[in-house]
Design a protein around this motif. Structure first.
Motif, PDB file in Angstrom:
ATOM      1  N   ASP A  19       0.674  -1.370  -0.409  1.00 39.99           N
ATOM      2  CA  ASP A  19      -0.176  -0.005   0.420  1.00 39.99           C
ATOM      3  C   ASP A  19       0.960   1.621   0.137  1.00 39.99           C
ATOM      4  OD1 ASP A  19      -2.054  -1.612   0.051  1.00 39.99           O
ATOM      5  OD2 ASP A  19      -2.486  -1.833   2.232  1.00 39.99           O
ATOM      6  N   SER A  20       0.703   2.416  -0.596  1.00 32.73           N
ATOM      7  CA  SER A  20       0.992   3.495  -0.555  1.00 32.73           C
ATOM      8  C   SER A  20      -0.295   4.856   0.179  1.00 32.73           C
ATOM      9  CB  SER A  20       1.618   3.911  -1.965  1.00 32.73           C
ATOM     10  OG  SER A  20       1.960   3.179  -2.729  1.00 32.73           O
ATOM     11  N   THR A  21       0.865   5.281   0.596  1.00 35.03           N
ATOM     12  CA  THR A  21       0.233   6.527   1.690  1.00 35.03           C
ATOM     13  C   THR A  21       1.420   7.352   2.253  1.00 35.03           C
ATOM     14  OG1 THR A  21       0.887   4.588   4.111  1.00 35.03           O
ATOM     15  CG2 THR A  21      -0.986   4.929   3.360  1.00 35.03           C
ATOM     16  N   GLY A  22       1.046   8.259   2.444  1.00 39.56           N
ATOM     17  CA  GLY A  22       1.822   9.820   3.312  1.00 39.56           C
ATOM     18  C   GLY A  22       1.607  11.081   2.528  1.00 39.56           C
ATOM     19  N   PHE A  23       0.325  11.395   1.423  1.00 46.46           N
ATOM     20  CA  PHE A  23       0.660  12.356   1.192  1.00 46.46           C
ATOM     21  C   PHE A  23       0.003  13.153   1.763  1.00 46.46           C
ATOM     22  CE2 PHE A  23      -2.543  15.102  -0.476  1.00 46.46           C
ATOM     23  CZ  PHE A  23      -1.995  15.583  -1.907  1.00 46.46           C
ATOM     24  N   PRO A  24       0.681  14.128   1.621  1.00 41.58           N
ATOM     25  CA  PRO A  24       1.254  15.476   0.689  1.00 41.58           C
ATOM     26  C   PRO A  24       2.714  15.048   0.103  1.00 41.58           C
ATOM     27  CG  PRO A  24       0.863  16.915   2.094  1.00 41.58           C
ATOM     28  CD  PRO A  24       0.072  15.515   2.745  1.00 41.58           C
ATOM     29  N   LEU A  25       2.894  14.919   1.970  1.00 40.48           N
ATOM     30  CA  LEU A  25       4.875  15.411   1.717  1.00 40.48           C
ATOM     31  C   LEU A  25       5.616  14.142   1.415  1.00 40.48           C
ATOM     32  CD1 LEU A  25       5.536  17.943   4.305  1.00 40.48           C
ATOM     33  CD2 LEU A  25       4.788  18.475   2.207  1.00 40.48           C
ATOM     34  N   ARG A  26       5.063  12.763   1.851  1.00 38.71           N
ATOM     35  CA  ARG A  26       6.048  11.712   2.188  1.00 38.71           C
ATOM     36  C   ARG A  26       5.458  11.146   1.055  1.00 38.71           C
ATOM     37  NH1 ARG A  26      10.291  12.301   5.297  1.00 38.71           N
ATOM     38  NH2 ARG A  26      10.535   9.425   4.667  1.00 38.71           N
ATOM     39  N   ILE A  27       6.270   9.513   0.542  1.00 30.20           N
ATOM     40  CA  ILE A  27       5.449   8.861  -0.041  1.00 30.20           C
ATOM     41  C   ILE A  27       6.407   7.573   0.529  1.00 30.20           C
ATOM     42  CG2 ILE A  27       5.142   7.305  -2.111  1.00 30.20           C
ATOM     43  CD1 ILE A  27       7.124   9.642  -4.051  1.00 30.20           C
ATOM     44  N   HIS A  76       5.920  -6.912   8.230  1.00 31.66           N
ATOM     45  CA  HIS A  76       5.613  -6.274   8.129  1.00 31.66           C
ATOM     46  C   HIS A  76       6.901  -4.964   8.049  1.00 31.66           C
ATOM     47  CE1 HIS A  76       2.795  -1.981   8.405  1.00 31.66           C
ATOM     48  NE2 HIS A  76       3.768  -1.776   8.978  1.00 31.66           N
ATOM     49  N   MET A  77       7.495  -3.869   7.392  1.00 35.59           N
ATOM     50  CA  MET A  77       7.679  -3.482   6.892  1.00 35.59           C
ATOM     51  C   MET A  77       7.700  -1.941   5.599  1.00 35.59           C
ATOM     52  SD  MET A  77      11.794  -3.696   4.352  1.00 35.59           S
ATOM     53  CE  MET A  77      10.812  -4.337   2.773  1.00 35.59           C
ATOM     54  N   SER A  78       7.997  -1.331   5.913  1.00 34.76           N
ATOM     55  CA  SER A  78       7.837   0.239   5.697  1.00 34.76           C
ATOM     56  C   SER A  78       8.820   0.860   5.322  1.00 34.76           C
ATOM     57  CB  SER A  78       6.985   1.053   5.816  1.00 34.76           C
ATOM     58  OG  SER A  78       7.731   2.495   7.496  1.00 34.76           O
ATOM     59  N   ILE A  79       8.486   1.316   3.827  1.00 35.07           N
ATOM     60  CA  ILE A  79      10.115   2.108   2.947  1.00 35.07           C
ATOM     61  C   ILE A  79       9.321   3.148   2.600  1.00 35.07           C
ATOM     62  CG2 ILE A  79      10.990   2.661   0.907  1.00 35.07           C
ATOM     63  CD1 ILE A  79      10.705  -1.361   0.748  1.00 35.07           C
ATOM     64  N   SER A  80       9.611   4.363   3.042  1.00 38.08           N
ATOM     65  CA  SER A  80      10.030   6.109   3.280  1.00 38.08           C
ATOM     66  C   SER A  80      10.860   6.908   2.667  1.00 38.08           C
ATOM     67  CB  SER A  80       8.994   6.682   4.975  1.00 38.08           C
ATOM     68  OG  SER A  80       8.844   7.881   4.660  1.00 38.08           O
ATOM     69  N   THR A  81       9.930   8.618   1.417  1.00 38.28           N
ATOM     70  CA  THR A  81      10.616   9.583   1.216  1.00 38.28           C
ATOM     71  C   THR A  81       9.993  10.145   0.723  1.00 38.28           C
ATOM     72  OG1 THR A  81      10.186   8.290  -1.282  1.00 38.28           O
ATOM     73  CG2 THR A  81      11.968   7.282  -0.787  1.00 38.28           C
ATOM     74  N   LYS A 119      14.019   5.844   4.482  1.00 40.44           N
ATOM     75  CA  LYS A 119      13.825   5.364   6.123  1.00 40.44           C
ATOM     76  C   LYS A 119      12.967   4.259   5.880  1.00 40.44           C
ATOM     77  CE  LYS A 119      12.552   6.465  10.480  1.00 40.44           C
ATOM     78  NZ  LYS A 119      11.788   7.101  11.549  1.00 40.44           N
ATOM     79  N   VAL A 120      13.744   3.220   5.610  1.00 36.50           N
ATOM     80  CA  VAL A 120      12.947   1.938   5.929  1.00 36.50           C
ATOM     81  C   VAL A 120      12.751   1.600   7.876  1.00 36.50           C
ATOM     82  CG1 VAL A 120      13.007  -0.890   5.959  1.00 36.50           C
ATOM     83  CG2 VAL A 120      14.004   1.109   4.263  1.00 36.50           C
ATOM     84  N   THR A 121      11.396   1.054   7.869  1.00 34.83           N
ATOM     85  CA  THR A 121      10.869   0.712   9.338  1.00 34.83           C
ATOM     86  C   THR A 121      10.631  -0.474  10.033  1.00 34.83           C
ATOM     87  OG1 THR A 121      10.070   2.767   9.866  1.00 34.83           O
ATOM     88  CG2 THR A 121       9.811   1.370  10.892  1.00 34.83           C
ATOM     89  N   PHE A 122      11.267  -0.940  10.420  1.00 34.27           N
ATOM     90  CA  PHE A 122      10.279  -2.930  10.397  1.00 34.27           C
ATOM     91  C   PHE A 122      10.137  -3.007  11.426  1.00 34.27           C
ATOM     92  CE2 PHE A 122      15.150  -2.157   8.589  1.00 34.27           C
ATOM     93  CZ  PHE A 122      15.388  -3.254   7.907  1.00 34.27           C
ATOM     94  N   THR A 123       9.002  -3.876  11.289  1.00 32.98           N
ATOM     95  CA  THR A 123       7.854  -4.209  12.402  1.00 32.98           C
ATOM     96  C   THR A 123       8.959  -5.077  14.059  1.00 32.98           C
ATOM     97  OG1 THR A 123       6.303  -6.407  13.392  1.00 32.98           O
ATOM     98  CG2 THR A 123       8.007  -6.990  12.170  1.00 32.98           C
ATOM     99  N   ALA A 155      13.104  -0.675  15.410  1.00 32.74           N
ATOM    100  CA  ALA A 155      13.762  -0.168  14.516  1.00 32.74           C
ATOM    101  C   ALA A 155      14.087   0.283  13.265  1.00 32.74           C
ATOM    102  CB  ALA A 155      14.264  -2.211  14.275  1.00 32.74           C
ATOM    103  N   HIS A 156      15.084   0.291  12.522  1.00 32.25           N
ATOM    104  CA  HIS A 156      14.828   1.850  11.569  1.00 32.25           C
ATOM    105  C   HIS A 156      16.047   2.204  10.553  1.00 32.25           C
ATOM    106  CE1 HIS A 156      15.211   4.864  14.714  1.00 32.25           C
ATOM    107  NE2 HIS A 156      15.252   5.577  13.511  1.00 32.25           N
ATOM    108  N   THR A 157      16.213   2.157   9.437  1.00 29.16           N
ATOM    109  CA  THR A 157      17.782   2.487   8.930  1.00 29.16           C
ATOM    110  C   THR A 157      17.200   3.490   8.312  1.00 29.16           C
ATOM    111  OG1 THR A 157      16.993   1.479   6.748  1.00 29.16           O
ATOM    112  CG2 THR A 157      18.113   0.669   8.836  1.00 29.16           C
TER     113      THR A 157
END
Length: 334
Positions: A50-58, A80-85, A94-98, A118-120
């Protein structure tokens, strides 16, 4: 006023279109990576994306990730893992882990990794080469365990690789794990005495390395940058009565041969031999020989309970003072 409202409306529409295009690009890049792995014979699946984060991030969220390389017999399952820019530059990732356990499999064992928050964070310099500006990894309390028991744990983990703003080929490194602990399985494997402290008092590393070129896309497409100057400011481990310190100043030539010095300090080195022998790392028949050799070095440093040794690297060999001890290892990143 009407023109201003129309201008704002047009900007909002353009911003929404840009966000949708950028979100689609990130989603496509992730899906392409999974497809490439499958084309190479891997298992690479994710249940939802899924894609979220509007309006400043993806932000792309992946669940039930399963990746396996059958040829090597290794696999990982991540719930679960999320990738955000940020919308303005996808090179800051930014990669955030479960917080849930992540499973890792090898032909030899199975391990479960649990880490809180945990995140990188990956920062790339704008440009076609995508030069690495920084890579950091952080986590709260974490542990690694197997079906036989715990391996390692700590209250926190901090790791950094940061590019020098004045010298793009130079990166500083830092790592720290407060209250680092050997789990029950590892203590049993190493035969650590029951009365030995559970946690390390200190485990920390700080260094600066100059490579032959900056880290960028060529590290994936061609070869890894090779170290040319290594300055180990401090590597320190403190566990019970044991204290280990290391510092180094080395230059490395094009063939990986180092020149310079490595300083090692060890307090209560006799206890280290006891632990190494008990763990089976030091054969009993070599204990006397090792104790006599290290004892001589300790007396030369002025304190029979502590070692303070400088290893010299020159012309492809290592020595302690004027005493040669063997060929120097080659420092080459594959």
């Amino acid at each position: 006023m009407r023109k201003l409202l129309w201008a704002v409306l047009v900007l909002l529409i353009l911003w929404c279109v840009w966000w949708a295009v950028a979100a689609f690009g990130l989603r496509t890049a992730i899906e392409t990576w999974f497809e490439d792995r499958r084309r190479f014979g891997w298992q690479a699946e994710s249940l939802s994306h899924d894609s979220t984060g509007f309006p400043l991030r993806i932000e792309s969220t992946l669940t039930d990730i399963a990746i396996a390389n059958p040829e090597r017999g290794v696999a990982v399952n991540i719930p679960h893992m999320s990738i955000s820019t940020p919308i303005w530059w996808p090179g800051d990732v930014k990669v955030t882990f479960t917080d849930a356990p992540m499973q890792f499999f090898t032909p030899q064992s199975k391990a479960s990794v649990t880490a809180a928050n945990a995140h990188t964070d990956l920062r790339l310099h704008p440009g076609t080469s995508l030069e690495l500006e920084g890579l950091t990894a952080n986590a709260g309390a974490w542990d690694i365990s197997t079906p036989d028991g715990g391996l390692y744990a700590a209250d926190r983990l901090t790791m950094q690789m940061l590019q020098s703003p004045d010298a793009p080929q130079t990166y500083t490194f830092f790592a720290m794990a407060p209250r680092f602990t050997l789990g029950s399985a590892m203590r049993n494997e190493l035969r650590v005495p029951d009365d030995w402290p559970v946690s390390f008092d200190r485990l920390e590393l700080g260094a600066s390395i100059t490579f032959d070129r900056p880290w960028d896309m060529r590290a994936l497409e061609d070869r890894a940058p090779q170290p040319r100057v290594i300055k180990l400011d401090l590597a320190e481990a403190a566990w019970g009565d044991l204290r280990l310190f290391a510092a180094a100043d080395l230059e490395v030539d094009d063939t990986g041969v180092p020149t310079g010095t490595l300083n090692l300090q060890a307090e209560n080195w006799q206890t280290m031999l006891d632990l190494a022998e008990g763990a089976g790392l030091l054969p009993s028949q070599l204990r006397t020989q090792a104790q006599e050799g290290l004892g001589l070095l300790a007396r030369m440093s002025g304190d029979p309970t502590a070692l303070d040794v400088q290893l010299n690297f020159r012309s492809g060999f290592m020595s302690v003072g004027i005493i040669p001890i063997g060929p120097a290892p080659r420092i080459i990143l594959r």
